[in-house]
Scaffold this motif. Structure first.
Motif, PDB file in Angstrom:
ATOM      1  N   ILE A 156       0.849  -1.188   0.000  1.00 56.75           N
ATOM      2  CA  ILE A 156       0.000   0.000   0.000  1.00 56.75           C
ATOM      3  C   ILE A 156       0.888   1.242   0.000  1.00 56.75           C
ATOM      4  O   ILE A 156       1.896   1.301   0.704  1.00 56.75           O
ATOM      5  N   ASP A 157       0.509   2.236  -0.794  1.00 59.72           N
ATOM      6  CA  ASP A 157       1.228   3.504  -0.822  1.00 59.72           C
ATOM      7  C   ASP A 157       0.516   4.481   0.114  1.00 59.72           C
ATOM      8  O   ASP A 157      -0.511   5.066  -0.247  1.00 59.72           O
ATOM      9  N   HIS A 158       1.047   4.646   1.308  1.00 61.17           N
ATOM     10  CA  HIS A 158       0.401   5.505   2.302  1.00 61.17           C
ATOM     11  C   HIS A 158       0.540   6.989   1.975  1.00 61.17           C
ATOM     12  O   HIS A 158      -0.111   7.832   2.611  1.00 61.17           O
ATOM     13  N   LYS A 159       1.371   7.338   0.999  1.00 58.41           N
ATOM     14  CA  LYS A 159       1.512   8.735   0.597  1.00 58.41           C
ATOM     15  C   LYS A 159       0.576   9.098  -0.556  1.00 58.41           C
ATOM     16  O   LYS A 159       0.453  10.260  -0.915  1.00 58.41           O
ATOM     17  N   SER A 160      -0.083   8.093  -1.119  1.00 59.71           N
ATOM     18  CA  SER A 160      -0.978   8.327  -2.254  1.00 59.71           C
ATOM     19  C   SER A 160      -2.268   9.008  -1.799  1.00 59.71           C
ATOM     20  O   SER A 160      -2.706   8.850  -0.652  1.00 59.71           O
ATOM     21  N   GLN A 161      -2.876   9.765  -2.707  1.00 61.66           N
ATOM     22  CA  GLN A 161      -4.160  10.407  -2.416  1.00 61.66           C
ATOM     23  C   GLN A 161      -5.323   9.435  -2.583  1.00 61.66           C
ATOM     24  O   GLN A 161      -6.454   9.732  -2.202  1.00 61.66           O
ATOM     25  N   ILE A 162      -5.054   8.266  -3.158  1.00 57.42           N
ATOM     26  CA  ILE A 162      -6.093   7.245  -3.319  1.00 57.42           C
ATOM     27  C   ILE A 162      -6.380   6.636  -1.957  1.00 57.42           C
ATOM     28  O   ILE A 162      -5.456   6.203  -1.259  1.00 57.42           O
ATOM     29  N   PRO A 163      -7.648   6.591  -1.527  1.00 56.25           N
ATOM     30  CA  PRO A 163      -7.988   6.033  -0.215  1.00 56.25           C
ATOM     31  C   PRO A 163      -7.415   4.626  -0.023  1.00 56.25           C
ATOM     32  O   PRO A 163      -7.330   3.842  -0.970  1.00 56.25           O
ATOM     33  N   LEU A 164      -7.043   4.315   1.215  1.00 56.43           N
ATOM     34  CA  LEU A 164      -6.399   3.035   1.510  1.00 56.43           C
ATOM     35  C   LEU A 164      -7.277   1.835   1.142  1.00 56.43           C
ATOM     36  O   LEU A 164      -6.785   0.836   0.618  1.00 56.43           O
ATOM     37  N   HIS A 165      -8.588   1.943   1.395  1.00 53.96           N
ATOM     38  CA  HIS A 165      -9.452   0.784   1.123  1.00 53.96           C
ATOM     39  C   HIS A 165      -9.574   0.515  -0.378  1.00 53.96           C
ATOM     40  O   HIS A 165      -9.734  -0.632  -0.791  1.00 53.96           O
ATOM     41  N   ILE A 166      -9.463   1.578  -1.198  1.00 57.59           N
ATOM     42  CA  ILE A 166      -9.520   1.383  -2.647  1.00 57.59           C
ATOM     43  C   ILE A 166      -8.225   0.744  -3.136  1.00 57.59           C
ATOM     44  O   ILE A 166      -8.235  -0.156  -3.988  1.00 57.59           O
ATOM     45  N   GLN A 167      -7.079   1.202  -2.585  1.00 59.53           N
ATOM     46  CA  GLN A 167      -5.814   0.568  -2.929  1.00 59.53           C
ATOM     47  C   GLN A 167      -5.823  -0.907  -2.543  1.00 59.53           C
ATOM     48  O   GLN A 167      -5.392  -1.774  -3.318  1.00 59.53           O
ATOM     49  N   ALA A 168      -6.327  -1.198  -1.336  1.00 59.67           N
ATOM     50  CA  ALA A 168      -6.378  -2.591  -0.863  1.00 59.67           C
ATOM     51  C   ALA A 168      -7.278  -3.432  -1.750  1.00 59.67           C
ATOM     52  O   ALA A 168      -6.957  -4.586  -2.068  1.00 59.67           O
ATOM     53  N   GLU A 169      -8.400  -2.848  -2.181  1.00 62.61           N
ATOM     54  CA  GLU A 169      -9.316  -3.582  -3.055  1.00 62.61           C
ATOM     55  C   GLU A 169      -8.638  -3.962  -4.370  1.00 62.61           C
ATOM     56  O   GLU A 169      -8.766  -5.098  -4.849  1.00 62.61           O
ATOM     57  N   GLU A 170      -7.903  -3.022  -4.953  1.00 56.49           N
ATOM     58  CA  GLU A 170      -7.219  -3.299  -6.217  1.00 56.49           C
ATOM     59  C   GLU A 170      -6.134  -4.356  -6.047  1.00 56.49           C
ATOM     60  O   GLU A 170      -5.956  -5.232  -6.905  1.00 56.49           O
ATOM     61  N   LEU A 171      -5.412  -4.293  -4.930  1.00 54.06           N
ATOM     62  CA  LEU A 171      -4.380  -5.298  -4.676  1.00 54.06           C
ATOM     63  C   LEU A 171      -5.001  -6.682  -4.496  1.00 54.06           C
ATOM     64  O   LEU A 171      -4.478  -7.680  -4.991  1.00 54.06           O
ATOM     65  N   LEU A 172      -6.124  -6.735  -3.798  1.00 51.41           N
ATOM     66  CA  LEU A 172      -6.793  -8.023  -3.586  1.00 51.41           C
ATOM     67  C   LEU A 172      -7.359  -8.571  -4.894  1.00 51.41           C
ATOM     68  O   LEU A 172      -7.356  -9.783  -5.123  1.00 51.41           O
ATOM     69  N   GLU A 185     -18.317   6.680  -9.796  1.00 52.26           N
ATOM     70  CA  GLU A 185     -16.863   6.615  -9.938  1.00 52.26           C
ATOM     71  C   GLU A 185     -16.228   7.827  -9.256  1.00 52.26           C
ATOM     72  O   GLU A 185     -15.209   7.714  -8.580  1.00 52.26           O
ATOM     73  N   MET A 186     -16.847   8.989  -9.444  1.00 56.78           N
ATOM     74  CA  MET A 186     -16.327  10.209  -8.820  1.00 56.78           C
ATOM     75  C   MET A 186     -16.395  10.114  -7.298  1.00 56.78           C
ATOM     76  O   MET A 186     -15.442  10.466  -6.592  1.00 56.78           O
ATOM     77  N   LEU A 187     -17.500   9.599  -6.764  1.00 62.10           N
ATOM     78  CA  LEU A 187     -17.647   9.474  -5.317  1.00 62.10           C
ATOM     79  C   LEU A 187     -16.578   8.562  -4.734  1.00 62.10           C
ATOM     80  O   LEU A 187     -16.014   8.837  -3.673  1.00 62.10           O
ATOM     81  N   GLU A 188     -16.292   7.472  -5.450  1.00 61.42           N
ATOM     82  CA  GLU A 188     -15.315   6.513  -4.945  1.00 61.42           C
ATOM     83  C   GLU A 188     -13.895   7.055  -5.035  1.00 61.42           C
ATOM     84  O   GLU A 188     -13.117   6.957  -4.081  1.00 61.42           O
ATOM     85  N   LYS A 189     -13.538   7.635  -6.172  1.00 62.15           N
ATOM     86  CA  LYS A 189     -12.171   8.103  -6.368  1.00 62.15           C
ATOM     87  C   LYS A 189     -11.860   9.371  -5.576  1.00 62.15           C
ATOM     88  O   LYS A 189     -10.768   9.531  -5.039  1.00 62.15           O
ATOM     89  N   SER A 190     -12.832  10.280  -5.495  1.00 60.06           N
ATOM     90  CA  SER A 190     -12.567  11.567  -4.857  1.00 60.06           C
ATOM     91  C   SER A 190     -12.913  11.610  -3.378  1.00 60.06           C
ATOM     92  O   SER A 190     -12.334  12.401  -2.624  1.00 60.06           O
ATOM     93  N   HIS A 191     -13.853  10.761  -2.959  1.00 59.47           N
ATOM     94  CA  HIS A 191     -14.310  10.845  -1.572  1.00 59.47           C
ATOM     95  C   HIS A 191     -14.269   9.508  -0.832  1.00 59.47           C
ATOM     96  O   HIS A 191     -14.649   9.450   0.338  1.00 59.47           O
ATOM     97  N   GLY A 192     -13.828   8.450  -1.505  1.00 55.56           N
ATOM     98  CA  GLY A 192     -13.734   7.155  -0.841  1.00 55.56           C
ATOM     99  C   GLY A 192     -15.079   6.574  -0.456  1.00 55.56           C
ATOM    100  O   GLY A 192     -15.174   5.727   0.438  1.00 55.56           O
ATOM    101  N   ILE A 193     -16.141   7.007  -1.134  1.00 55.56           N
ATOM    102  CA  ILE A 193     -17.496   6.505  -0.857  1.00 55.56           C
ATOM    103  C   ILE A 193     -17.852   5.466  -1.915  1.00 55.56           C
ATOM    104  O   ILE A 193     -17.915   5.779  -3.107  1.00 55.56           O
ATOM    105  N   VAL A 194     -18.087   4.238  -1.476  1.00 51.08           N
ATOM    106  CA  VAL A 194     -18.432   3.162  -2.399  1.00 51.08           C
ATOM    107  C   VAL A 194     -19.946   2.957  -2.383  1.00 51.08           C
ATOM    108  O   VAL A 194     -20.517   2.542  -1.375  1.00 51.08           O
ATOM    109  N   ALA A 195     -20.597   3.289  -3.501  1.00 53.68           N
ATOM    110  CA  ALA A 195     -22.039   3.061  -3.630  1.00 53.68           C
ATOM    111  C   ALA A 195     -22.260   1.563  -3.814  1.00 53.68           C
ATOM    112  O   ALA A 195     -21.903   0.998  -4.836  1.00 53.68           O
ATOM    113  N   MET A 196     -22.842   0.913  -2.810  1.00 51.76           N
ATOM    114  CA  MET A 196     -22.902  -0.536  -2.792  1.00 51.76           C
ATOM    115  C   MET A 196     -24.289  -1.100  -3.111  1.00 51.76           C
ATOM    116  O   MET A 196     -24.419  -2.088  -3.823  1.00 51.76           O
ATOM    117  N   VAL A 197     -25.325  -0.472  -2.585  1.00 44.62           N
ATOM    118  CA  VAL A 197     -26.678  -1.019  -2.727  1.00 44.62           C
ATOM    119  C   VAL A 197     -27.624   0.045  -3.265  1.00 44.62           C
ATOM    120  O   VAL A 197     -27.583   1.202  -2.835  1.00 44.62           O
TER     121      VAL A 197
END
Length: 244
Positions: free
Chosen positions: A5-21, A170-182
């Protein structure tokens, strides 16, 4: 496979973790349904909290890529059984793109408003707390066929300065770390009043498809209250059901 995980990145940690998984479960080692390492090990490897890791895993479970079993663990779904559940609903931009329909924004307005009682009740907030309201009139280049009103819970963190021409979720997830799930929806028919008739360039009394959409994030928190008014002769709403 090394997960980092890149802790210096502006991408939220949970999104980075999701992509790695996602990359991990597509590897030869896991593609046939192997159990993932337990959450303690994974969170340690990724150097993130178990809460953040669980947020990423929940998204992949919802997408049909992972399955949880109490007392056993989290297993990768075998490739031949992958689900397309995540594609059952999309933002309007994604829906139209998937159908190859070019879309034009005829109107786009952003404002902060006091919510009506029904909206405040859905969000679980007081009526004196302002929410962001997004109004969009959209359609094909030759003319509009849908009028949207969207209201967003303050927890989403929208400022009103975002690019609302981009796909919303996509904007909500990338810019605000909000994942629209349901998404929960109510579909009904009504006749166009003077306001809607003018917006959709149709006659007063024309049939309109009215869709309410209630959107929740991956923690089941309400994030969007959406109203959509569609010209009945320009839109077909299709539902596909499969017997289990």
């Amino acid at each position: 496979m090394k997960l980092k995980i890149d802790h210096k990145s502006q991408i939220p940690l949970h999104i980075q973790a999701e992509e790695l998984l996602r990359r991990l479960i597509e590897s030869q080692e896991y593609i046939d349904g192997k159990l993932l390492p337990n959450e303690v090990e994974l969170s340690k490897d990724l150097n993130i909290s178990r809460t953040t890791l669980r947020q990423s895993i929940n998204k992949l479970v919802y997408d049909g890529l992972l399955v949880r079993k109490k007392g056993v663990g989290t297993r990768v779904v075998e490739s031949k059984s992958l689900s397309s559940k995540s594609k059952n609903w999309m933002s309007f931009s994604q829906e139209m793109s998937a159908r190859g329909i070019p879309i034009k924004n005829f109107e786009l307005h952003v404002s902060w408003v006091l919510p009506e009682k029904r909206i405040a009740s859905f969000f679980g907030i007081k009526e004196d707390i302002k929410v962001l309201k997004l109004v969009r009139l959209r359609g094909r280049p030759e003319g509009p066929f849908v009028f949207f009103e969207s209201y967003f819970h303050p927890i989403v963190g929208l400022t009103g300065e975002e690019d609302y021409k981009a796909p919303l979720y996509e904007m909500l997830e990338k810019s605000h770390g909000i994942v629209a799930m349901v998404s929960k929806e109510e579909i009904s028919a009504l006749l166009a009043d003077e306001f809607i008739a003018e917006k959709l360039e149709t006659a007063i009394g024309s049939p309109i498809l009215f869709r309410k959409r209630f959107v929740y994030d991956n923690e089941e928190r309400p994030i969007e209250y959406n109203l959509g008014y569609y010209k009945a002769d320009s839109f077909i709403y299709t539902v596909e059901s499969r017997r289990a």
